[in-house]
Design a protein around this motif. Structure first.
Motif, PDB file in Angstrom:
ATOM      1  N   ASN A   1       0.816   0.336  37.918  1.00 32.56           N
ATOM      2  CA  ASN A   1      -0.491  -0.309  38.084  1.00 32.56           C
ATOM      3  C   ASN A   1      -1.570   0.279  37.154  1.00 32.56           C
ATOM      4  N   THR A   2      -1.192   0.519  35.926  1.00 30.59           N
ATOM      5  CA  THR A   2      -2.133   1.094  34.956  1.00 30.59           C
ATOM      6  C   THR A   2      -2.110   0.274  33.662  1.00 30.59           C
ATOM      7  N   ASN A   3      -3.292   0.077  33.073  1.00 28.68           N
ATOM      8  CA  ASN A   3      -3.385  -0.578  31.762  1.00 28.68           C
ATOM      9  C   ASN A   3      -3.346   0.495  30.683  1.00 28.68           C
ATOM     10  N   TYR A   4      -2.428   0.352  29.750  1.00 32.82           N
ATOM     11  CA  TYR A   4      -2.319   1.336  28.665  1.00 32.82           C
ATOM     12  C   TYR A   4      -2.596   0.676  27.308  1.00 32.82           C
ATOM     13  N   SER A   5      -3.074   1.471  26.371  1.00 37.07           N
ATOM     14  CA  SER A   5      -3.208   1.055  24.980  1.00 37.07           C
ATOM     15  C   SER A   5      -2.406   2.015  24.118  1.00 37.07           C
TER      16      SER A   5
ATOM     17  N   ARG B   1       5.131 -10.767  27.101  1.00 31.23           N
ATOM     18  CA  ARG B   1       5.525  -9.969  28.264  1.00 31.23           C
ATOM     19  C   ARG B   1       6.881  -9.323  27.998  1.00 31.23           C
TER      20      ARG B   1
ATOM     21  N   MET C   1       6.134  -7.171  32.516  1.00 29.38           N
ATOM     22  CA  MET C   1       5.049  -6.329  32.033  1.00 29.38           C
ATOM     23  C   MET C   1       4.267  -7.106  30.972  1.00 29.38           C
TER      24      MET C   1
ATOM     25  N   ASN D   1      -1.511  -3.415  23.895  1.00 31.88           N
ATOM     26  CA  ASN D   1      -1.908  -3.070  25.270  1.00 31.88           C
ATOM     27  C   ASN D   1      -0.842  -3.604  26.225  1.00 31.88           C
TER      28      ASN D   1
ATOM     29  N   THR E   1       0.323  -3.700  30.673  1.00 32.33           N
ATOM     30  CA  THR E   1      -0.021  -3.371  32.056  1.00 32.33           C
ATOM     31  C   THR E   1       1.257  -3.060  32.824  1.00 32.33           C
TER      32      THR E   1
ATOM     33  N   LYS F   1       2.948  -2.936  39.608  1.00 38.30           N
ATOM     34  CA  LYS F   1       2.618  -2.066  40.759  1.00 38.30           C
ATOM     35  C   LYS F   1       3.843  -1.295  41.231  1.00 38.30           C
TER      36      LYS F   1
END
Lengths: 274, 173
Positions: B53-57, B103, B111, B150, B152, B155
């Motif tokens: 549940n984290t957005n990464y770049s 995705r 994802m 990016n 996501t 969860k």
């Protein structure tokens, strides 16, 4: 003694890092077939350290540019004059091949033309896709992204008499700043064949001295807008005119393979900002 | 022994020079007017240590000379470079287009991913990978491109892994 051993280790390590830079190398990069010839070939070399499966596919398409000078490959889904397509005649053998590291194979391309086709040029693109025969390892709780690289080789078939030429439609969006001159050039090809060649642009001052230049290989299938940016050798130089010379020769293609068009020269007045 | 080692060194050096020429597709003094084979190598990426549940770049950093990931939540996050190493004729224009996934697929979850930018490592210039483009190979005939993106993390990530493909199509212009 010890120094030589260390040097030898360093050299061997350096050599190991000088391995291939690509998965496959395809030659030639352009295929021209003139009637009555009906075949050609490319060589495909596996320059990687892996066993690679190579698949070959064809598409109809040619390069075009939009009003902003961005290039795009027009494909069968979007083009109007689909009758230029070479797809219906193209055959390839083999269409799938497996290459060991450093192995080279020849791929034959045949045109299945049984009746004379209308005079002119027919176009296609050959897509050569390598796939490493080792699946990407999927890690638990981690995203993995594999990369597939495709070599795209244009195929041009000329039936009967084919001619070409180049017309400069105009220059637009001229800007001058910080010792640079920018503008867009719009070219259109004439005749029933695409124009393959080179353009050389020169910025000249009042005395005719060259103050900056730009050189580019081009292929014009219909029309092509080329954005140009030239650095002035002398930032204070006052430019009086732009000279453009177009010739049907390129540094990367044997001139015998190109349709020889008339050498064109255009001179456009230009006034530097004060 | 010393003489033998020195001879071995010379042989290895000569082999290295030949190997280097083969690797770059340069055949000295034999080809006139023929193009160097256009080669494109892909660098495949794996990202590790991500938190649910984290957005990464992921972005290529000119300072580090490598791809970095943000934010750092678990402290174990790490991303390898995702990009392309292209070798071409000096000053040749190379036309590139990309097919990018939206995705990454896992066994039970997906994802979402988007590609924001592409950095050329020679001069740190930026390109939009979502549009076709033409890049000049410069004097070295080398174009190294790294993708920024990016994503996501779902969860629930227990036991799942996600994959996707980036396709790069290259030709001389």
């Amino acid at each position: 003694m010890k120094k030589i051993q260390i040097l030898a280790i360093i050299l061997i390590s350096a050599i190991c890092s000088l391995q291939s830079v690509g998965q496959i190398v395809v030659r030639p990069n352009f295929i021209f077939i003139n009637s009555p010839e009906k075949s050609s070939s490319v060589t495909v070399r596996n320059s990687s350290e892996n066993l690679v499966e190579v698949s070959i596919d064809f598409k109809y398409g040619y390069f075009l540019s939009d009003e902003n000078g961005n290039f795009r490959l027009e494909t069968a889904d979007t083009v109007e004059n689909y009758n230029k397509s070479l797809l219906r005649y193209l055959r390839v053998y083999p269409s799938v091949l497996t290459l060991a590291p450093e192995e080279t194979r020849t791929v034959r391309i045949y045109l299945n033309i049984t009746q004379p086709v209308e005079q002119g040029e027919y176009w296609a693109r050959m897509y050569i896709t390598p796939k490493i025969l080792q699946k990407l390892q999927v890690k638990k709780s981690a995203p993995s992204i594999e990369v597939i690289t495709v070599s795209d080789i244009p195929i041009i078939y000329r039936s009967g008499k084919v001619n070409t030429g180049l017309v400069l439609e105009g220059i637009s969006d001229t800007q001058e700043s910080e010792g640079k001159i920018r503008f867009n050039t719009l070219f259109r090809k004439t005749g029933n064949g695409a124009y393959w060649g080179n353009i050389n642009l020169k910025l000249l001052d009042k005395s005719g001295k060259v103050k900056g230049s730009f050189n580019k290989n081009i292929s014009v299938f219909k029309q092509l807008q080329i954005p140009v940016e030239i650095n002035l050798e002398d930032k204070l130089a006052k430019i009086d005119k732009i000279q453009i010379i177009a010739e049907s020769k390129r540094s990367d293609i044997d001139s015998k393979k190109l349709i020889q068009a008339k050498k064109e020269e255009w001179t456009i007045p230009f006034k530097s900002e004060d | 022994m010393k003489h033998l080692l020195f001879s071995l060194l010379l042989v290895v050096l000569a082999f290295g020079m030949v190997n280097a020429q083969m690797a770059t597709g340069v055949a000295p003094l034999t080809i006139t007017g023929a193009a160097v084979g256009l080669t494109i190598e892909g660098l495949e990426a794996t990202v590790e240590g991500v938190v649910a549940n984290t957005n990464y770049s992921v972005f290529w950093s000119p300072e580090e000379g490598a791809s970095m990931i943000a934010p750092v939540v678990s402290g174990a996050e790490a991303a390898s470079d995702l990009g392309f190493i292209i070798a071409c004729d000096p000053f040749a224009d190379v036309a590139l287009s990309f097919i990018l996934p939206t995705r990454l697929l896992g066994a039970t979850t997906i994802m979402p991913i988007n590609f924001t930018q592409m950095v050329r490592t020679e001069d740190f210039s930026n390109y939009n990978p979502n549009l076709p483009l033409v890049i000049n190979g410069g004097a070295d005939g080398a174009i190294n491109l790294m993708l920024n993106y990016n994503f996501t993390v779902p969860k629930v990530i227990e036991g799942d892994g996600w994959t996707g493909s980036v396709v790069a199509i290259a030709s001389y212009q």
